[in-house]
Scaffold this active site. Structure first.
Site, short mmCIF file in Angstrom:
data_model
loop_
_atom_site.label_atom_id
_atom_site.label_comp_id
_atom_site.label_asym_id
_atom_site.label_seq_id
_atom_site.Cartn_x
_atom_site.Cartn_y
_atom_site.Cartn_z
N ARG A 135 0.85 -1.20 0.00
CA ARG A 135 0.00 0.00 0.00
C ARG A 135 0.89 1.25 0.00
NH1 ARG A 135 -2.02 1.01 4.40
NH2 ARG A 135 -1.37 -0.77 5.63
N TYR B 193 -1.20 -3.55 -7.24
CA TYR B 193 -0.96 -4.39 -6.06
C TYR B 193 -2.04 -4.27 -4.99
CZ TYR B 193 1.74 -7.13 -2.80
OH TYR B 193 2.16 -8.14 -1.98
N GLY B 194 -2.52 -5.40 -4.51
CA GLY B 194 -3.28 -5.52 -3.28
C GLY B 194 -4.24 -4.40 -2.97
N HIS C 58 -11.42 -2.13 11.25
CA HIS C 58 -10.27 -2.97 10.90
C HIS C 58 -10.15 -4.06 11.97
CE1 HIS C 58 -5.62 -3.09 10.15
NE2 HIS C 58 -6.24 -3.98 9.42
N SER D 276 -1.12 -3.92 11.90
CA SER D 276 -0.44 -4.98 11.17
C SER D 276 0.74 -5.50 12.00
CB SER D 276 0.06 -4.46 9.83
OG SER D 276 0.87 -3.33 10.04
N ALA D 277 1.09 -6.76 11.75
CA ALA D 277 2.20 -7.45 12.44
C ALA D 277 1.93 -7.70 13.91
CB ALA D 277 3.51 -6.68 12.27
N CYS D 278 0.64 -7.77 14.29
CA CYS D 278 0.30 -8.06 15.68
C CYS D 278 -0.51 -9.35 15.82
CB CYS D 278 -0.47 -6.90 16.30
SG CYS D 278 0.54 -5.42 16.52
N ASP E 105 -10.01 -9.65 9.07
CA ASP E 105 -9.45 -8.33 8.78
C ASP E 105 -10.42 -7.17 8.94
OD1 ASP E 105 -7.26 -6.69 7.97
OD2 ASP E 105 -8.07 -6.59 5.95
N ARG F 235 1.91 -12.02 -0.31
CA ARG F 235 0.51 -12.27 0.08
C ARG F 235 -0.04 -13.58 -0.48
NH1 ARG F 235 -2.03 -8.42 3.64
NH2 ARG F 235 -0.53 -6.71 3.74
#
Length: 622
Positions: A85, A224-225, A253, A275-277, A302, A402
């Site tokens: 992103r 992308y994504g 979220h 993110s990353a949690c 998500d 991903r």
């Protein structure tokens, strides 16, 4: 409803089942601007999916994986410049700047439209415009909303088929005049006559633009994504959050999970983590040995759309759906050890992006196995070996690689995940990655205190050295990159939703704050995390049922050691004290950092939040 060829625009070729004049006219307008070679109306069928995938394999955009290893699955490798992103190129173009607020990029709508018109003019030349109709949420659900994405990327069309309810049935719901969110996407790389395409077209110039009042999304330059699959963050969070503000609901979220006790009673929880949690890991949690009889089921990993309505007993409750139909998950770090259910979901019908390719036609990424294969083709299409990685530090898979996988394939999928009515929410959980300060779990004493916890949550952006706090990035409600309007107004909206529920006589969902990431003096994680987080979840349910007393402290209510179930886990009272303790000095520093956030968001900040902070300071004795 068809239109003749005009001004070099191809025939619209509108299928008979599309009976929505406004939609057809809009497709005509966008085609006149972008000038594609042809227009394809996607029907969401398996035949169409297979055909588009085969075309992308022929074009070099995707590789088909070994069917014996990953049935009906593909690997796409993006351009190295187009891998994530682009927050700095993401705009909220509300009529008034203050409605976007200080945490969003803003440009005046008229000025932005002029820029976009220039960029989109002829941007699809030589390409196919795909008309991609999709429902965010079960078709016909009172919580769902419809979008239509016009894109020149077949990668977008096939990913949207997995990620949303995409296809012909959407037009039945739309009818002749149903509302839809218009989404326009181009990779921004027109082709001249006879020009050979590249495997992953994109443009160095990127714009991801939202017009909240007209509920429009325009995306230029990225394939992308989240930049290109416009149903995801763009619609499901940025545009939907403004719809929720205007209509009295929440777009969050958040993962949604179901928890069933050994007695057969089911509860539903929505949880927000940056993110990353470990959001996907928590959504697909497997209870550990010692908590036999407990079961966790996955509704979403998500995004949650949450609307108030009356239940069968006439009580107003918050009901949630997962607006998505697939998982767009980060691959690196996912393994049978960390997330067994995710790995089981990835056995077939998956599109992988920017992971590595094994010599036998399968995929690999860092963290999938303890020992990497002896040879791989990395995400940039180059040879990779463990020795070359040691030498150069090059990763086999991009850190943001991903997988796109159908939700229905998840072994832990909740039987109610596709229920149009949604599931009633019993608790909200908010958490970040903090090596110090924030306890393992705290329950807010009331809704306002819960909103305060969520508004001030943060995550460390750097690995903290022993005894040194990492840089904390405030990420209110885990919505910082995704809130489609002024964050201060968003806090006020949450407070208002709580007030309205309370006024209706409803029992409000409890709000909890968690932190799985406390470290000891040697920099090691104290709490084992993963499946063991079920022990904390069980305590929350005991609190909902009034079966656990907890211990009140400055910041709320936390469990006593004996209130958690320790069967099957050797975790001492001393270790527990390390993850649950509150350091008064650290909290004084923490509250000073909360001040910085509130100063930044001063315009429109609800007074209830500084008041909550004052009460915390009084309890701290300073």
């Amino acid at each position: 409803m068809n239109q003749p060829v005009m001004q070099g625009v191809p025939a619209l070729n509108v299928p008979d089942y599309v009976k929505h004049p406004r939609l057809v006219a809009w497709v005509g307008e966008v085609a006149a601007l972008t000038k594609p070679e042809r227009i394809v109306w996607c029907d969401g069928s398996q035949e169409e999916y297979d055909r588009l995938c085969a075309e992308m394999v022929a074009a070099g955009t995707m590789k088909q994986l070994n069917p014996a290893k990953r049935k009906n699955s593909y690997l796409a490798l993006s351009d190295p410049s187009d891998v994530a992103r682009v927050e700095d190129r993401t705009f909220i173009c509300s009529q008034k700047k203050e409605d976007a607020g200080p945490t969003n990029n803003w440009t005046a709508p008229a000025e932005m439209r002029q820029t976009l018109n220039g960029l989109f003019d002829g941007s699809m030349r030589g390409r196919t415009l795909y008309v991609v109709p999709f429902s965010m949420g079960p078709l016909g659900s009172p919580i769902a909303h419809i979008g239509v994405e016009l894109s020149d990327s077949p990668y977008v069309a096939v990913n949207m088929r997995i990620m949303t309810r995409m296809g012909r049935a959407v037009y039945d719901v739309l009818g002749t005049d149903g509302d839809f969110v218009p989404c326009v996407h181009t990779v921004g790389k027109p082709l001249a006559a006879g020009e050979k395409d590249v495997p992953w077209p994109c443009n160095p110039t990127k714009y991801i633009v939202h017009f909240p009042e007209t509920r429009e999304i325009w995306s230029f330059g990225s394939g992308y994504g989240g930049n290109a699959l416009l149903g995801k963050k763009c619609f499901a969070l940025r545009i939907a959050s403004t719809m929720g503000r205007d209509q009295g609901w929440l777009a969050e979220h958040m993962l949604i999970l179901g928890v069933t006790s050994p007695e057969g009673k089911t509860y539903h929880v929505a949880a927000a983590f940056p993110s990353a949690c470990g959001k996907t890991n928590f959504a697909m949690l497997i209870p550990p040995a010692g908590l036999n009889g407990w079961k966790v089921t996955t509704i979403g990993d998500d995004i949650a759309w949450i609307k108030p309505r009356q239940d069968a007993n006439g009580k107003t409750r918050l009901y949630a759906i997962n607006p998505e139909a697939g998982y767009f998950g980060v691959a690196p770090g996912t393994s049978e050890k960390t997330n067994f259910n995710a790995m089981a979901t990835l056995k077939e019908n998956v599109i992988f992006t920017n992971v590595a390719l094994t010599d036998d036609g399968d995929v690999w990424w860092e963290g999938m196995t303890d020992t990497p294969p002896a040879h791989l083709i990395d995400w940039q299409g180059q040879d990779w070996t463990p020795a070359s990685a040691k030498e150069t530090g090059r990763k086999a898979a991009h850190p943001n690689a991903r997988f796109t996988a159908p939700a229905a394939q998840c072994p832990s999928i909740d039987p109610e995940w596709d229920n149009p009515a949604g599931v009633p929410i019993d608790a909200f959980i908010f958490g970040g990655r903090r090596s110090t300060t924030v306890p393992l779990v705290t329950e807010a004493r009331d809704w306002t205190e819960g909103v305060y916890m969520a508004a001030t949550m943060g995550s460390e952006t750097t690995a903290a050295a022993a005894g040194q706090q990492g840089v904390v990035r405030r990420d209110p409600f885990a919505m910082l990159p995704f809130c489609g309007y002024n964050m201060a107004d968003y806090f006020a909206h949450w407070l208002k939703v709580g007030e309205k529920l309370a006024d209706s006589g409803a029992t409000l969902p409890k709000i909890f704050c968690v932190n799985w990431f406390r470290k000891d003096e040697n920099g090691k994680f104290v709490w084992p995390g993963f499946g063991e987080n079920m022990r904390v979840l069980k305590w929350m349910i005991d609190r909902i049922e009034g079966q656990a007393q907890g211990e009140e402290h400055v910041f709320g209510v936390s469990p006593r050691y004996e209130e958690l179930s320790w069967d099957g886990l050797d975790f001492t009272a001393e270790q527990f004290a390390k993850v649950i303790s509150l350091d008064a000095d650290a909290w004084k520093q923490e509250l000073a950092l909360h001040d910085e956030l509130f100063t930044k968001l001063a315009h429109g900040l609800p007074q209830a939040l500084p008041d909550a902070k004052t009460r915390l300071e009084e309890r701290l004795g300073g």
